[in-house]
Design a protein around this motif. Sequence first.
Motif, mmCIF file in Angstrom:
data_model
loop_
_atom_site.group_PDB
_atom_site.id
_atom_site.type_symbol
_atom_site.label_atom_id
_atom_site.label_comp_id
_atom_site.label_asym_id
_atom_site.label_seq_id
_atom_site.Cartn_x
_atom_site.Cartn_y
_atom_site.Cartn_z
ATOM 1 N N PRO A 215 0.826 -1.213 0.000
ATOM 2 C CA PRO A 215 0.000 0.000 0.000
ATOM 3 C C PRO A 215 0.860 1.263 0.000
ATOM 4 N N LYS A 216 0.273 2.361 -0.457
ATOM 5 C CA LYS A 216 0.943 3.652 -0.327
ATOM 6 C C LYS A 216 0.965 4.034 1.155
ATOM 7 N N THR A 217 -0.171 3.872 1.819
ATOM 8 C CA THR A 217 -0.245 4.156 3.246
ATOM 9 C C THR A 217 -0.869 2.989 3.976
ATOM 10 N N ARG A 218 -0.097 2.422 4.894
ATOM 11 C CA ARG A 218 -0.609 1.337 5.723
ATOM 12 C C ARG A 218 -1.239 1.969 6.970
ATOM 13 N N LEU A 219 -2.535 1.773 7.159
ATOM 14 C CA LEU A 219 -3.241 2.260 8.354
ATOM 15 C C LEU A 219 -3.237 1.156 9.412
#
Lengths: 260, 277
Positions: A124-128
């Motif tokens: 992912p671009k941003t892992r939450l």
Amino acid sequence: MSDRTYTADEMMTVAASRALRNGQVCFVGIGQPSAAANLARQTHAPDVVLIYESGTLETRPDVLPLSIGDGELAETALTNVSVPEMFRYWLQGGRIDVGFLGAAQVDRYGNINTTVIGGTYLKPKTRLPGAGGAPEIATSARETFILLRQSPRAFVEKLDFITSLGHGSGGNSRAEAGAKTLGPTRLISDLCQMAPHPETKELTVTTIHPGVTRDQIIAATGWAIRFADSVTETPVPELSELAVLREIHARTARAHAGQA
Amino acid sequence: MPRAVITSLKEAVAENVRDGDSLSLEGFTHLIPYAAGHEIIRQGRRDLTLIRMTPDIIFDQMIGMGCARKLVFSWGGNPGVGSLHRMRDAIERDWPQPLEIEEHSHGAMANAYEAGAAGLPCAVFRGYIGNDLPKVNDRIRSVECPFTGEKLAAIPAMRPDVAVIHAQKADRRGNVLLEGIIGVQKEAVLAASRSIVTVEEIVDDLGGGPNAVILPSWTISAIAAVPNGAFPSYAHGYYPRDNSFYKAWDPIARDRETFRAWMDSHVMQRKTGEGVQ
């Protein structure tokens, strides 16, 4: 009496706290939902029952917890149960009236993403942070309230990942997926409140916070937001509500700063 | 069953944790076994499957120091602060090495631990309705209730090689008392093949009431006394959660070099059980 010097966040928290009724059993998410739920308990709803997923049952913290399992929650709870018991007996067992959830992203049907943004799931671009208790809160609590600051990055046309079910793809799709509970009945942002349309289940603006324009709401929403036929103004925060909320935040800041 | 060995943390880890093990370090915000995690880092264990509902800073540290091959989790953040930057760096950019993930919800992991403790092959519960997690995790499946026909979620029981937990007290026979937020620690120990328990102190009498949460000595492999062993998490009745440390961790973990330097001076150069304070 009212006070026009409140912030947008305070308006959001006050509106959210008013949504909780005295005596309801509320499963509380951390952050903004926790502030709103404790404001309700210290103002109009002294007998609201607050439950956090760490197993703290009927907790009455003086200070807002930073984590979902701060000692303050355990010390002021009626009792503390194990996490399996919390999820099996109390949530899955149908004991929760309201699940109070925050989110990273929400779509027009109140589905929530707290997992990944952009790229692919594996890269992912941003892992939450991920799901936590939310997927089962979203389907086992009788109804859910969603509390989230409004912006085009948070209120999106299409979620990259559905972590917690709202109204699915609208209409009866939530029930068809197997959920037997109401799902999101209310969304409270820093600009307005929304409720699902009775048939389409699309989140629709029902009240606008004082001083906010329709254009602001449209600009802060990633889908073509609709307004209910009769939109009212959200009642302004009372001075007494603001005083209690500010005192909660001040106590919390002092408590957290006091630890070295 | 043999009773728990009361030993040093160094011996407990050397004896029970092997490269390639699946390792569950539990403690739901409370009683997180930091000192034990640091000892595992110091002993250089590799290729571990790390299991925790809420990875917290301890897994950020273990992942960043290269201990982990795989992570099983249900919420991976720094509570109330933000991201776990070392965990994200491993997932997003393979640093210091690729990290396989198996992702669940809290409800699912809690049920899976309970199924492991109960000796069942899988956990059955009402969950994962209408979300995307089953699409990315093939261990999330479903069964039909043979009585009502209701479709229920099923995942394999959690059965770690080793469970590692921290508790308030052990007595001299090795029975352990847990108080406050008790999380899934009892289930994790009963589900695991081996277990290590660190405690604040070893006492003559546990002093728990008739319904106290007790793990009998014969369910535990090794016990070590490690005062402050949960810091910066907390031990109910001993010391509070250090919320300011959790906030201070964010800038330390953002940068690879800063992180490695911090770990070197606060963990690698310290003696076993000395803590990070």
